[in-house]
Design a protein around this motif. Structure first.
Motif, PDB file in Angstrom:
ATOM      1  N   SER A 216      13.731 130.810  19.464  1.00  0.00           N
ATOM      2  CA  SER A 216      12.627 130.893  20.418  1.00  0.00           C
ATOM      3  C   SER A 216      11.324 130.413  19.797  1.00  0.00           C
ATOM      4  CB  SER A 216      12.489 132.341  20.898  1.00  0.00           C
ATOM      5  OG  SER A 216      11.370 132.489  21.739  1.00  0.00           O
ATOM      6  N   LEU A 217      11.063 130.845  18.557  1.00  0.00           N
ATOM      7  CA  LEU A 217       9.835 130.432  17.873  1.00  0.00           C
ATOM      8  C   LEU A 217       9.833 128.930  17.605  1.00  0.00           C
ATOM      9  CD1 LEU A 217       9.437 133.379  15.326  1.00  0.00           C
ATOM     10  CD2 LEU A 217       8.102 132.972  17.398  1.00  0.00           C
ATOM     11  N   ARG A 218      11.004 128.377  17.274  1.00  0.00           N
ATOM     12  CA  ARG A 218      11.075 126.929  17.040  1.00  0.00           C
ATOM     13  C   ARG A 218      10.803 126.148  18.319  1.00  0.00           C
ATOM     14  NH1 ARG A 218      13.069 124.513  12.624  1.00  0.00           N
ATOM     15  NH2 ARG A 218      13.894 122.812  13.884  1.00  0.00           N
ATOM     16  N   ARG A 219      11.311 126.626  19.463  1.00  0.00           N
ATOM     17  CA  ARG A 219      11.026 125.942  20.730  1.00  0.00           C
ATOM     18  C   ARG A 219       9.533 125.962  21.036  1.00  0.00           C
ATOM     19  NH1 ARG A 219      15.993 128.434  22.355  1.00  0.00           N
ATOM     20  NH2 ARG A 219      14.844 130.226  23.207  1.00  0.00           N
ATOM     21  N   GLU A 220       8.886 127.091  20.804  1.00  0.00           N
ATOM     22  CA  GLU A 220       7.448 127.172  21.022  1.00  0.00           C
ATOM     23  C   GLU A 220       6.703 126.229  20.085  1.00  0.00           C
ATOM     24  OE1 GLU A 220       6.141 131.170  20.674  1.00  0.00           O
ATOM     25  OE2 GLU A 220       7.518 131.942  22.213  1.00  0.00           O
ATOM     26  N   PHE A 221       7.159 126.188  18.838  1.00  0.00           N
ATOM     27  CA  PHE A 221       6.513 125.314  17.855  1.00  0.00           C
ATOM     28  C   PHE A 221       6.648 123.844  18.251  1.00  0.00           C
ATOM     29  CE2 PHE A 221       6.759 122.636  14.080  1.00  0.00           C
ATOM     30  CZ  PHE A 221       5.634 123.019  13.363  1.00  0.00           C
ATOM     31  N   GLN A 222       7.868 123.451  18.645  1.00  0.00           N
ATOM     32  CA  GLN A 222       8.108 122.054  19.022  1.00  0.00           C
ATOM     33  C   GLN A 222       7.358 121.675  20.287  1.00  0.00           C
ATOM     34  OE1 GLN A 222      12.364 122.068  19.223  1.00  0.00           O
ATOM     35  NE2 GLN A 222      12.629 121.816  16.997  1.00  0.00           N
ATOM     36  N   ALA A 223       7.274 122.616  21.256  1.00  0.00           N
ATOM     37  CA  ALA A 223       6.522 122.322  22.481  1.00  0.00           C
ATOM     38  C   ALA A 223       5.045 122.126  22.167  1.00  0.00           C
ATOM     39  CB  ALA A 223       6.710 123.459  23.482  1.00  0.00           C
ATOM     40  N   ARG A 224       4.514 122.954  21.310  1.00  0.00           N
ATOM     41  CA  ARG A 224       3.093 122.867  20.972  1.00  0.00           C
ATOM     42  C   ARG A 224       2.798 121.634  20.138  1.00  0.00           C
ATOM     43  NH1 ARG A 224       2.903 127.344  18.935  1.00  0.00           N
ATOM     44  NH2 ARG A 224       3.013 126.876  16.703  1.00  0.00           N
ATOM     45  N   HIS A 225       3.617 121.384  19.133  1.00  0.00           N
ATOM     46  CA  HIS A 225       3.357 120.252  18.244  1.00  0.00           C
ATOM     47  C   HIS A 225       3.854 118.945  18.848  1.00  0.00           C
ATOM     48  CE1 HIS A 225       1.806 122.286  14.607  1.00  0.00           C
ATOM     49  NE2 HIS A 225       2.446 123.333  15.120  1.00  0.00           N
TER      50      HIS A 225
END
Length: 381
Positions: free
Chosen positions: A347-356
């Motif tokens: 979940s944290l990786r998806r948020e990171f990839q969406a933001r970056h």
């Protein structure tokens, strides 16, 4: 546990069978029996008895045989067995002042009453692997020295050059707590600390003792005296009104003499570090005495600047059975916990990839514009 896994119970039974087979070794070789371990690996047996908090050479040898030489596993077996034993009472404090030493050395005085007795020790060997382990011929041992062997610290105490071993002449030790039956509460009394250190892991205490000599603990010791020998144990029997001897145990005692420059209200004097353990365990007793003195920093208003001076750090981490339990439990199934962590990381990786990912697109557009401008400038030139 793995029993919950399909086929887990059968797998565990097979694991036990493989363990027994590995421990047996070649069927062509004779099986080792515990009397051989007890008699020929005495130093190892002493360590298991000390850390297992139970004096019984035969049981310690059996535990080592069952554990296939794994000291910590043997200590765990011995402690587990200890909890099943009935308790009849408390023995009279052993008198180590008159300990008839098989081995007694002092690094502070060359000539001491009773003399230096080298005894059985590795200290003077060449540390070279021998081609065979046959017992060499030795001269017939001489009779024990009848001359009294007062403690070196008592000789210093006669001139008030070392702190008193008790506050006053009429003072008696209070009954110490029992760490095997009562929870550990910090801060501890010195008697409770010594009890914990006596059954602590030798390697851990050795490292801490070494650290105090390297400047982490303000400890500058001299080995006042190291003794190894047997002492009589007595038990007070209420029905007859006096103490009776119930056996003898082998002990190693170490008295460290440490420097102390004094303070505004204390005269300069030497101070004490003390170690007492089951069996032949000089390294353990010396390490224990180093750590004991370091943990007495409050008595001498010394600054706490190192891990070896932190009582909770030392005591809580010196118990190797507890430490092994925390470390080795990581091998047990943690499937649910790991799946929860895995879901969180995804979940944290998806948020990171969406933001970056958005930031990367904006950066890419800016870079393309700059490149086009640069190209047109070059063409115009």
């Amino acid at each position: 546990m793995y029993v919950a896994v399909k086929g887990g119970e059968k797998a565990i039974a097979n694991a036990h069978a493989l363990l027994a087979k590995r421990g047996r070794g070649s069927a062509d070789a004779p099986r080792i029996d515990y009397p051989q371990i007890r008699d020929q690996l005495g130093v190892l047996v002493s360590r298991v008895m000390a850390e297992g908090s139970l004096y019984d050479p035969e049981l310690a040898a059996k535990a080592l045989l069952q554990a296939q030489g794994d000291v910590l596993e043997a200590v765990t077996l011995l402690r587990s067995y200890r909890t099943t034993l009935p308790r009849f009472g408390i023995t009279v404090a052993v008198d180590t002042v008159g300990l008839p030493a098989e081995r007694r050395v002092s690094a502070t005085f060359k000539d001491i009453p009773g003399g230096q007795q080298l005894g059985a020790t590795f200290d003077y060997t060449h540390r070279l692997l021998a081609e065979d382990l046959e017992t060499p011929d030795v001269a017939t041992p001489t009779a024990p020295v009848d001359e009294p062997m007062p403690r070196v610290t008592d000789l210093l105490g006669a001139d008030a050059l070392i702190e008193r071993d008790r506050p006053d002449e009429g003072w008696t030790d209070p009954d110490p707590g029992d760490l095997t039956r009562e929870p550990t509460v910090f801060p501890m009394s010195r008697a409770e600390r010594l009890q914990a250190l006596s059954r602590g892991d030798e390697g851990f205490l050795l490292s801490l003792g070494y650290s105090t000599q390297r400047g982490f603990g303000n400890n500058h010791p001299f080995a006042g005296e190291v003794r190894v020998g047997e002492v009589e144990v007595e038990f007070f029997a209420p029905e007859i009104g006096h103490a009776v001897p119930i056996g003898r145990i082998e002990l190693t005692e170490c008295q460290m003499v440490n420097q102390f420059v004094g303070s505004a209200d204390q005269a300069p004097q030497f101070t004490r570090g003390y170690g007492l353990v089951f069996g032949r365990a000089e390294r353990k007793a010396m390490s224990m005495s180093l750590v004991d003195r370091t943990l007495r920093h409050e008595e001498f208003s010394e600054r706490v600047v190192s891990p070896a001076q932190d009582e909770e750090f030392v005591i809580a981490h010196s118990d190797n059975v507890e430490a092994a339990g925390f470390v080795e439990h990581l091998k047990l199934p943690h499937y649910v916990d790991f799946q929860a962590e895995l879901g969180l990381i995804r979940s944290l990786r998806r948020e990171f990839q969406a933001r970056h990912g958005t930031e990367a697109s904006a950066t890419s557009t800016s870079t393309s514009t700059s490149t086009s401008t640069s190209t047109r400038s070059e063409e115009n030139a």
